[in-house]
Write an enzyme that holds these catalytic residues in place. Sequence first.
Site, PDB file in Angstrom:
ATOM      1  N   LYS A  55     -31.789  26.742  22.389  1.00 44.87           N
ATOM      2  CA  LYS A  55     -30.347  26.520  22.256  1.00 44.87           C
ATOM      3  C   LYS A  55     -29.613  27.857  22.160  1.00 44.87           C
ATOM      4  O   LYS A  55     -28.598  28.075  22.813  1.00 44.87           O
ATOM      5  CB  LYS A  55     -30.056  25.662  21.009  1.00 44.87           C
ATOM      6  CG  LYS A  55     -30.421  24.202  21.223  1.00 44.87           C
ATOM      7  CD  LYS A  55     -30.426  23.384  19.931  1.00 44.87           C
ATOM      8  CE  LYS A  55     -30.905  21.964  20.239  1.00 44.87           C
ATOM      9  NZ  LYS A  55     -31.132  21.140  19.045  1.00 44.87           N
ATOM     10  N   GLN A  99     -30.579  21.440  12.731  1.00 42.12           N
ATOM     11  CA  GLN A  99     -31.714  20.898  13.483  1.00 42.12           C
ATOM     12  C   GLN A  99     -32.442  19.844  12.641  1.00 42.12           C
ATOM     13  O   GLN A  99     -32.815  20.099  11.495  1.00 42.12           O
ATOM     14  CB  GLN A  99     -32.671  22.048  13.858  1.00 42.12           C
ATOM     15  CG  GLN A  99     -33.840  21.636  14.714  1.00 42.12           C
ATOM     16  CD  GLN A  99     -33.436  21.200  16.120  1.00 42.12           C
ATOM     17  OE1 GLN A  99     -32.530  21.761  16.739  1.00 42.12           O
ATOM     18  NE2 GLN A  99     -34.094  20.175  16.626  1.00 42.12           N
ATOM     19  N   ASP A 122     -23.299  17.772  17.486  1.00 42.44           N
ATOM     20  CA  ASP A 122     -24.352  16.771  17.691  1.00 42.44           C
ATOM     21  C   ASP A 122     -23.769  15.351  17.732  1.00 42.44           C
ATOM     22  O   ASP A 122     -24.474  14.399  18.036  1.00 42.44           O
ATOM     23  CB  ASP A 122     -25.368  16.860  16.533  1.00 42.44           C
ATOM     24  CG  ASP A 122     -26.773  17.144  17.034  1.00 42.44           C
ATOM     25  OD1 ASP A 122     -26.960  17.139  18.260  1.00 42.44           O
ATOM     26  OD2 ASP A 122     -27.670  17.364  16.199  1.00 42.44           O
TER      27      ASP A 122
END
Length: 286
Positions: A55, A99, A122
């Site tokens: 990422k 994460q 997200d």
Amino acid sequence: MMNDNKNINGTDISQQIKNDVKLDVEKLISQGITPKLTVVIVGENPASLTYVASKERQAKEIGMNSNVIRLPEESSQKELLGIIEELNNDSTVHGILVQLPVPKQINEEVVINAISPDKDVDGLHPVNLGKLVLGEARLVSCTPAGVIEMLDREKIAIEGKNVVIIGRSNIVGKPLFHLFLKRNATVTVCHSKTKDLIGISKTADILVAAIGRTKMITKEYIKLGAVVIDVGINRVDGKLYGDVDYEDVLPFVSRITPVPRGVGPMTIAMLLKNTITAAKTQHNIK
Ligand code: NDP
């Protein structure tokens, strides 16, 4: 050759998206705004470390600012919440991603709730999920958003189609249900308690497998000419497999996403796109 014609190539499509996002980054930079994505990882889960590094690298490749905050496995929830608060208040940070999964002493829901909805790239914050239900979401969970983007870029029509989604997780199945509904598909969501899964799957013009079971979907599940989207990523003896038995279903489908190089690469591309959306929202740019 035949296979190549049927494959929906996620690697190529994600590159197109990243090229588009790169132009957006350049435009924002020319207006004095450098979009920034900050990823927070707690612990040393090897798969998570790989994702996080990727990422950061891909964000930098398209000219964004990006950094990773690495916290030790034993970090407390309070420490993590403190960092999220700092990031929420830092106007140079546009996208925050924690994460998942987080270690067991930390409550995932509490952490997601703590991220500012405007920076929740997200798309998992309840505010963003609520907006998704209302059909107004700007930040949508990356994998489901990637599935719709793939279909659009391949000019596969959605409106009026029978879509069957197998899997109802908060990350994939549920958001995808709302995205397809918004696009005027007739959507059925199946799960482990569904009766006659094969019968229902066989009604699908577009069949999405988001199950987490290696090669479960065989030709019996497929309506002739269906489009098959395989979200599954299952690691067996170091190799990646989807939820769909690709070889078995191939003669019966019109289009299919392979694993790897299907849905997988779309997720990070959509994360970068979400970071641009977040930066624009925070600076009141349409
Ligand atoms: P979850 O385990 O959270 O959800 C799996 C879903 O599948 C559940 O709704 C479950 O039903 C359903 N299910 C399980 N077994 C069966 C069965 N035998 N018949 C019918 N339904 C079944 O998984 P995720 O949604 O997080 O992920 C699904 C897959 O997608 C995984 O392989 C994951 O690795 C992959 N993935 C890939 C991403 C990408 O970037 N491409 C991103 C996210 C996930 P129930 O609710 O009843 O338990």
